[in-house]
Write an enzyme that holds these catalytic residues in place. Structure first.
Site, PDB file in Angstrom:
ATOM      1  CG  HIS A 194      15.710  11.386  -5.773  1.00 41.12           C
ATOM      2  ND1 HIS A 194      14.504  11.898  -5.333  1.00 41.12           N
ATOM      3  CD2 HIS A 194      16.075  10.451  -4.844  1.00 41.12           C
ATOM      4  CE1 HIS A 194      14.155  11.288  -4.206  1.00 41.12           C
ATOM      5  NE2 HIS A 194      15.086  10.410  -3.883  1.00 41.12           N
ATOM      6  CD  GLN A 254      18.028  12.184  -1.881  1.00 42.05           C
ATOM      7  OE1 GLN A 254      19.210  12.177  -1.588  1.00 42.05           O
ATOM      8  NE2 GLN A 254      17.184  11.297  -1.372  1.00 42.05           N
ATOM      9  NE  ARG A 288      19.345  -0.262   0.322  1.00 48.64           N
ATOM     10  CZ  ARG A 288      18.720   0.877   0.580  1.00 48.64           C
ATOM     11  NH1 ARG A 288      19.346   1.879   1.161  1.00 48.64           N
ATOM     12  NH2 ARG A 288      17.462   1.013   0.241  1.00 48.64           N
ATOM     13  CB  THR A 326      -0.914   0.019   1.253  1.00 47.88           C
ATOM     14  OG1 THR A 326      -0.058  -0.209   2.395  1.00 47.88           O
ATOM     15  CG2 THR A 326      -1.976  -1.046   1.194  1.00 47.88           C
ATOM     16  CB  VAL A 369       8.437   1.521  -2.785  1.00 53.96           C
ATOM     17  CG1 VAL A 369       9.256   0.475  -3.532  1.00 53.96           C
ATOM     18  CG2 VAL A 369       9.301   2.754  -2.492  1.00 53.96           C
ATOM     19  NE  ARG A 392      13.251  14.296   1.416  1.00 49.58           N
ATOM     20  CZ  ARG A 392      13.558  13.061   1.030  1.00 49.58           C
ATOM     21  NH1 ARG A 392      13.472  12.701  -0.231  1.00 49.58           N
ATOM     22  NH2 ARG A 392      13.968  12.174   1.902  1.00 49.58           N
ATOM     23  N   GLY A 423      10.400  10.246  -2.034  1.00 46.88           N
ATOM     24  CA  GLY A 423      11.412   9.379  -1.397  1.00 46.88           C
ATOM     25  C   GLY A 423      11.095   9.103   0.056  1.00 46.88           C
ATOM     26  CB  SER A 475      -3.383  -1.935   4.554  1.00 46.71           C
ATOM     27  OG  SER A 475      -2.707  -0.725   4.636  1.00 46.71           O
ATOM     28  CB  CYS A 505      16.214   6.243  -4.839  1.00 46.54           C
ATOM     29  SG  CYS A 505      16.060   7.160  -3.304  1.00 46.54           S
ATOM     30  CG  ASN A 529      12.064   9.557  -6.242  1.00 44.60           C
ATOM     31  OD1 ASN A 529      11.572  10.238  -7.138  1.00 44.60           O
ATOM     32  ND2 ASN A 529      11.497   9.425  -5.062  1.00 44.60           N
TER      33      ASN A 529
HETATM   34  P1  NAP Z   1       5.236   4.371   2.497  1.00 37.19           P
HETATM   35  O1  NAP Z   1       4.575   4.998   1.333  1.00 37.19           O
HETATM   36  O2  NAP Z   1       5.129   5.021   3.831  1.00 37.19           O
HETATM   37  O3  NAP Z   1       4.701   2.844   2.624  1.00 37.19           O
HETATM   38  C1  NAP Z   1       5.105   1.980   3.638  1.00 37.19           C
HETATM   39  C2  NAP Z   1       4.561   0.597   3.375  1.00 37.19           C
HETATM   40  O4  NAP Z   1       5.048  -0.300   4.382  1.00 37.19           O
HETATM   41  C3  NAP Z   1       3.050   0.547   3.447  1.00 37.19           C
HETATM   42  O5  NAP Z   1       2.572  -0.430   2.573  1.00 37.19           O
HETATM   43  C4  NAP Z   1       2.830   0.130   4.877  1.00 37.19           C
HETATM   44  O6  NAP Z   1       1.577  -0.487   5.100  1.00 37.19           O
HETATM   45  C5  NAP Z   1       3.924  -0.897   5.023  1.00 37.19           C
HETATM   46  N1  NAP Z   1       4.215  -1.172   6.428  1.00 37.19           N
HETATM   47  C6  NAP Z   1       4.538  -0.296   7.394  1.00 37.19           C
HETATM   48  N2  NAP Z   1       4.655  -0.932   8.575  1.00 37.19           N
HETATM   49  C7  NAP Z   1       4.383  -2.228   8.352  1.00 37.19           C
HETATM   50  C8  NAP Z   1       4.309  -3.387   9.161  1.00 37.19           C
HETATM   51  N3  NAP Z   1       4.562  -3.337  10.478  1.00 37.19           N
HETATM   52  N4  NAP Z   1       4.010  -4.565   8.574  1.00 37.19           N
HETATM   53  C9  NAP Z   1       3.745  -4.624   7.252  1.00 37.19           C
HETATM   54  N5  NAP Z   1       3.784  -3.571   6.421  1.00 37.19           N
HETATM   55  C10 NAP Z   1       4.104  -2.385   6.975  1.00 37.19           C
HETATM   56  O7  NAP Z   1       6.778   4.190   2.240  1.00 37.19           O
HETATM   57  P2  NAP Z   1       7.544   3.881   0.854  1.00 37.19           P
HETATM   58  O8  NAP Z   1       7.988   5.135   0.252  1.00 37.19           O
HETATM   59  O9  NAP Z   1       6.755   2.916   0.048  1.00 37.19           O
HETATM   60  O10 NAP Z   1       8.857   3.201   1.420  1.00 37.19           O
HETATM   61  C11 NAP Z   1       8.823   2.007   2.138  1.00 37.19           C
HETATM   62  C12 NAP Z   1      10.231   1.554   2.422  1.00 37.19           C
HETATM   63  O11 NAP Z   1      10.860   1.294   1.163  1.00 37.19           O
HETATM   64  C13 NAP Z   1      11.104   2.625   3.097  1.00 37.19           C
HETATM   65  O12 NAP Z   1      11.003   2.550   4.493  1.00 37.19           O
HETATM   66  C14 NAP Z   1      12.466   2.261   2.610  1.00 37.19           C
HETATM   67  O13 NAP Z   1      13.038   1.283   3.442  1.00 37.19           O
HETATM   68  C15 NAP Z   1      12.213   1.668   1.229  1.00 37.19           C
HETATM   69  N6  NAP Z   1      12.486   2.671   0.184  1.00 37.19           N
HETATM   70  C16 NAP Z   1      13.535   2.475  -0.565  1.00 37.19           C
HETATM   71  C17 NAP Z   1      13.864   3.349  -1.544  1.00 37.19           C
HETATM   72  C18 NAP Z   1      15.097   3.146  -2.297  1.00 37.19           C
HETATM   73  O14 NAP Z   1      15.819   4.099  -2.363  1.00 37.19           O
HETATM   74  N7  NAP Z   1      15.330   1.984  -2.857  1.00 37.19           N
HETATM   75  C19 NAP Z   1      13.098   4.476  -1.793  1.00 37.19           C
HETATM   76  C20 NAP Z   1      11.991   4.673  -1.017  1.00 37.19           C
HETATM   77  C21 NAP Z   1      11.701   3.759  -0.018  1.00 37.19           C
HETATM   78  P3  NAP Z   1       0.312   0.381   5.659  1.00 37.19           P
HETATM   79  O15 NAP Z   1      -0.175   1.189   4.485  1.00 37.19           O
HETATM   80  O16 NAP Z   1      -0.631  -0.673   6.084  1.00 37.19           O
HETATM   81  O17 NAP Z   1       0.815   1.253   6.762  1.00 37.19           O
HETATM   82  O1  3JN Z   2      14.655   9.829   1.028  1.00 39.21           O
HETATM   83  C1  3JN Z   2      14.734   9.355  -0.105  1.00 39.21           C
HETATM   84  O2  3JN Z   2      14.648  10.047  -1.118  1.00 39.21           O
HETATM   85  C2  3JN Z   2      14.965   7.908  -0.258  1.00 39.21           C
HETATM   86  C3  3JN Z   2      14.614   7.203   0.984  1.00 39.21           C
HETATM   87  C4  3JN Z   2      14.888   5.961   1.203  1.00 39.21           C
HETATM   88  C5  3JN Z   2      14.609   5.354   2.487  1.00 39.21           C
HETATM   89  C6  3JN Z   2      13.601   5.870   3.301  1.00 39.21           C
HETATM   90  C7  3JN Z   2      13.363   5.313   4.549  1.00 39.21           C
HETATM   91  C8  3JN Z   2      14.123   4.250   4.987  1.00 39.21           C
HETATM   92  C9  3JN Z   2      15.354   4.257   2.911  1.00 39.21           C
HETATM   93  C10 3JN Z   2      16.367   3.658   1.999  1.00 39.21           C
HETATM   94  O3  3JN Z   2      15.969   3.067   1.016  1.00 39.21           O
HETATM   95  O4  3JN Z   2      17.566   3.779   2.230  1.00 39.21           O
HETATM   96  C11 3JN Z   2      15.117   3.731   4.182  1.00 39.21           C
HETATM   97  C12 3JN Z   2      15.913   2.586   4.692  1.00 39.21           C
HETATM   98  O5  3JN Z   2      15.534   1.475   4.390  1.00 39.21           O
HETATM   99  O6  3JN Z   2      16.888   2.826   5.418  1.00 39.21           O
END
Ligand code: NAP
Ligand code: 3JN
Length: 338
Positions: free
Chosen positions: A244, A158, A100, A12, A15, A237, A162, A41, A131, A317
């Protein structure tokens, strides 16, 4: 064609949503799609290929019969559930920073180090890089192969996406509040993000850098498989929704002209050169949003060092920086290994 049971954990979120769309767009051979998120959710539905799929709560027994798990539920949740999923035979592609930098877990950008995917056999987990790192290494790898990079100085710009769906809402609400002469609300960022720039992404560390900055330093060396590349980063940011941007200064061991760099990048996988200052053409976040490529332009000689270049790199991103890269890894995985 062989098909696979796929689970999206964090379905949800910003990402997770994009991963579901990209699985559909690229016609990934999905047998069954399981959508997992927090208990908040449960009851929601998400459409995949015209079918409404119910979101389920992520639990320890969620991965029975699942072949591939695409994870983005946050670091702490991945830390707990990725090993559980892997133990049940599922290959996890994790978007968080949880694993990672673990030496036996591959950190993969397919255009750069596709061969590292073979390391999924170690622990059943593959990490997707941050990203900001992904878009930088996609562009720098061909230049490193040609002239060997000594040092990178990067500053990022960024987008709020993100930080997830709550941050997208916060920027929208702050802009509306300012136009309507109302008080702004700050829930996600410590300062106003509308019409402002915050030199602060993720938390501060004892060395004065942020975690985001140190992710760029450490992940770049691991993906490029060269611990000698020096990297220093400032991550900022900015009030942009998607895309980004990065100002990247690179110093090389060997000679490389801007013409040669442009020629190499024209042929590089996943890269699109947009570089015609006479027509005001350079990469822009608003055009990179929704696209798969990483865009590079403003390629020019750094006149202060013997062999150096400056450039401007932009990518979506949430797509190349997260969801698309993860699905590309899954595509290699099924083609070569599963
Ligand atoms: P987001 O929009 O806040 O979505 C978070 C997702 O995680 C939602 O589906 C949420 O579900 C779920 N979640 C939270 N707590 C949970 C739990 N206890 N059990 C199961 N699901 C849970 O955040 P996002 O931007 O998608 O990012 C999510 C994560 O992806 C980040 O924390 C980061 O680690 C990673 N990320 C990586 C990159 C990258 O650079 N590769 C970029 C952005 C994010 P609900 O809707 O039910 O709360
Ligand atoms: O801030 C951004 O533009 C990218 C964010 C990535 C992010 C956000 C929350 C937690 C990460 C990540 O992918 O490094 C994390 C995390 O998993 O540490």
């Amino acid at each position: 064609m062989k098909t696979y049971n796929v689970a999206v954990a964090g379905a949800t979120g910003a990402v997770g949503n994009e991963m579901i769309e990209i699985l559909e767009e690229r016609n990934f051979p999905v047998k069954n799609l399981k959508l997992l998120a927090s208990s908040r959710s449960v009851g929601k539905t998400i459409t995949f290929k015209g079918e409404e799929i119910k979101v389920e709560e992520l639990k320890e027994d969620s991965f029975k019969g699942i072949d591939i798990g695409l994870f983005s539920p946050g670091g702490a949740v991945s830390m707990k559930f990725a090993p559980i999923a892997a133990a049940s035979g599922c290959v996890v592609i994790d978007n968080t920073s949880a694993f990672r930098m673990e030496p036996d877990i591959p950190l993969v950008v397919p255009e750069v180090n596709e061969h590292a995917i073979a390391g999924y056999k170690n622990r059943g987990i593959i990490s997707n890089p941050n990203c900001s790192t992904i878009q930088m290494v996609v562009v720098l790898k061909p230049l490193h192969d040609y002239a060997k990079i000594k040092r990178i100085v990067v500053s990022t710009y960024q987008a709020v996406s993100g930080t997830g769906k709550k941050a997208i809402y916060e920027l929208e609400q702050q802009v509306l509040a300012i136009y309507n002469n109302k008080e702004i609300e700050k829930k996600v960022y410590p300062h106003q993000i509308a019409f402002n720039c915050l030199p602060h992404i993720d938390s501060f560390l004892e060395n004065g850098y942020t975690k985001e900055e140190m992710k760029m330093v450490n992940e770049t060396k691991k993906i490029m498989e060269d611990p000698n590349i020096q990297v220093t980063a400032t991550t900022v940011r900015v009030p942009v929704f998607y895309g980004h941007s990065e100002s990247v200064n690179v110093e090389f061991e060997n000679e490389i002209t801007s013409e040669k760099a442009r020629e190499l990048l024209e042929k590089a996988p996943g890269v699109k050169v947009v570089d015609d200052p006479t027509k005001n053409l350079y990469p822009l976040a608003i055009y990179a949003a929704g696209k798969d490529e990483t865009f590079v332009g403003r390629i020019r000689k750094d006149e202060t060092v013997k062999y150096g270049l400056n450039m401007w790199i932009v990518a979506d991103n949430i797509r190349k920086g997260a969801a698309l890269n993860a699905v590309q890894i899954a595509e290699v995985l099924i083609k070569k290994y599963l």
